[in-house]
Design a protein around this motif. Structure first.
Motif, short mmCIF file in Angstrom:
data_model
loop_
_atom_site.label_atom_id
_atom_site.label_comp_id
_atom_site.label_asym_id
_atom_site.label_seq_id
_atom_site.Cartn_x
_atom_site.Cartn_y
_atom_site.Cartn_z
N CYS A 246 0.84 -1.21 0.00
CA CYS A 246 0.00 0.00 0.00
C CYS A 246 0.87 1.26 0.00
O CYS A 246 0.59 2.22 -0.73
N LEU A 247 1.92 1.28 0.79
CA LEU A 247 2.82 2.43 0.81
C LEU A 247 3.52 2.58 -0.53
O LEU A 247 3.74 3.70 -1.01
N TRP A 248 3.87 1.46 -1.15
CA TRP A 248 4.50 1.48 -2.48
C TRP A 248 3.53 2.06 -3.51
O TRP A 248 3.90 2.90 -4.33
N ARG A 264 -2.51 2.12 -10.09
CA ARG A 264 -1.61 1.59 -9.07
C ARG A 264 -2.29 1.56 -7.70
O ARG A 264 -2.17 0.61 -6.94
N GLN A 265 -3.02 2.64 -7.41
CA GLN A 265 -3.72 2.69 -6.13
C GLN A 265 -4.90 1.69 -6.10
O GLN A 265 -5.15 1.03 -5.09
N LEU A 266 -5.60 1.57 -7.22
CA LEU A 266 -6.71 0.62 -7.28
C LEU A 266 -6.23 -0.83 -7.16
O LEU A 266 -6.96 -1.69 -6.67
N SER A 267 -4.99 -1.07 -7.58
CA SER A 267 -4.47 -2.44 -7.50
C SER A 267 -4.30 -2.90 -6.05
O SER A 267 -4.16 -4.10 -5.80
N MET A 313 -1.49 -1.65 -16.48
CA MET A 313 -2.01 -0.35 -16.91
C MET A 313 -1.34 0.79 -16.13
O MET A 313 -1.17 1.89 -16.66
N ALA A 314 -0.95 0.51 -14.87
CA ALA A 314 -0.28 1.54 -14.09
C ALA A 314 1.11 1.84 -14.65
O ALA A 314 1.48 3.02 -14.80
#
Length: 318
Positions: A246-248, A264-267, A313-314
């Motif tokens: 999550c931090l990454w 990236r956040q949704l992943s 996609m990110a």
């Protein structure tokens, strides 16, 4: 009927050991291949982890180099399996399942297993130095030294055995980035390291649960670990892996220029779901074979594909 004919009829049929079978010429090569554990080679696909995280899989040059690194790491891992089975041949012969291993069964002589393991180890290290770079060769040598130490001694040391096996997975994930000269994110190392510890501890926990109340254990240390302690380790490692990921993911900020959504956040949602799904099997004591859980559980496979699509996609800013 003559006396000679009657004597022939009364003669007992020859037993199975009367005419020894001549071993097949392919028995030794096939035994060496089985000892190298082809089913475990899927673990070495982790060499693409760092390049995939950096979005560096698009070029043929990168793909070719990663294929080479995969082959070198497979040779190194096979060397460890051969030496391990040669060392444990006597003990394996007394085990109901391991006695069927080619070295324990006598299909592969112990000296041949040692020689093949040494040849593969030297070939992997030399191949890394000549065909890749010095850092790749150093990681291969570090892996071999650590794993041979594990075979001889470290697998009998509490907690250290878990760390050594998890570090082996971490080295697989790191070596692809090192071979391509990709800087490794600290969050990538934290997520991968604790993710590996999660799977290793869950595997040991599953084995310990199944061996509770049984006489003996497939691993010497299982009688000294308690299921409660192993449960604590995999739960701690799972939490650390989720936090690191999550931090990454959040480190990159919001939506990238040209991207439709913050992939990236949704992943993070798919990653957490995958961990929770795997933890379900770990909690039931059914994660003794991680490759079976990953490859055979359809919901987990779908979650993994969704995560991979989001992350792809990110890194491509779609």
């Amino acid at each position: 009927m003559s006396e000679r004919s009657a004597a022939l009829l009364d003669r007992p049929a020859p037993g199975p050991d009367a005419l020894p079978r001549r071993p097949s010429p392919l028995a030794l090569p096939a035994g060496l291949l089985r000892t190298a554990r082809p089913r475990q080679w899927v673990k070495n696909l982790l060499v693409v982890a760092a390049p995939a995280a950096a979005g560096r899989l698009a070029s043929w040059d990168a793909a070719g180099r990663l294929a080479l690194v995969f082959a070198l790491f497979t040779a190194a891992a096979a060397a460890v399996y051969l030496v391990n089975d040669a060392r444990d041949a006597e003990a394996d012969r007394a085990h109901p399942a391991k006695r069927l291993r080619p070295v324990a069964a006598g299909v592969v002589p112990v000296p041949v297993a040692y020689a093949a393991g040494a040849a593969l180890a030297l070939g992997a290290a030399a191949g890394g130095a000549v065909l890749c770079n010095a850092a790749t060769a150093a990681l291969l040598v570090a892996y071999l030294v650590m794993q041979f130490a594990y075979c001889v001694w470290l697998k009998h040391v509490l907690v250290v055995d878990l760390a050594v096996v998890a570090t082996g997975f971490l080295l697989r994930a790191v070596i692809g980035g090192v071979a391509l000269g990709i800087p490794l994110s600290r969050w990538f190392l934290i997520t991968t390291g604790f993710g590996a510890l999660f799977m290793v501890a869950a595997k040991r926990y599953s084995e310990a649960v199944r061996m509770e109340g049984a006489q003996g254990a497939t691993r010497a240390l299982l009688t000294r670990y308690t299921p409660g302690y192993l449960r604590f380790v995999w739960q701690l490692a799972a939490g650390a892996a989720v936090l690191g990921y999550c931090l990454w993911a959040l480190e990159s900020g919001g939506v990238a220029a040209g991207a439709l959504l913050p992939w990236r956040q949704l992943s993070m949602a798919a990653f957490v779901l995958a961990v929770l799904r795997y933890a379900y099997f770990a909690d039931r004591g059914a994660a003794g074979a991680p490759e079976d859980v990953v490859l055979r559980d359809r919901p987990l496979a779908v979650i993994g594909l969704v995560w991979a699509a989001m992350y792809a996609m990110a890194v491509t800013d779609l």
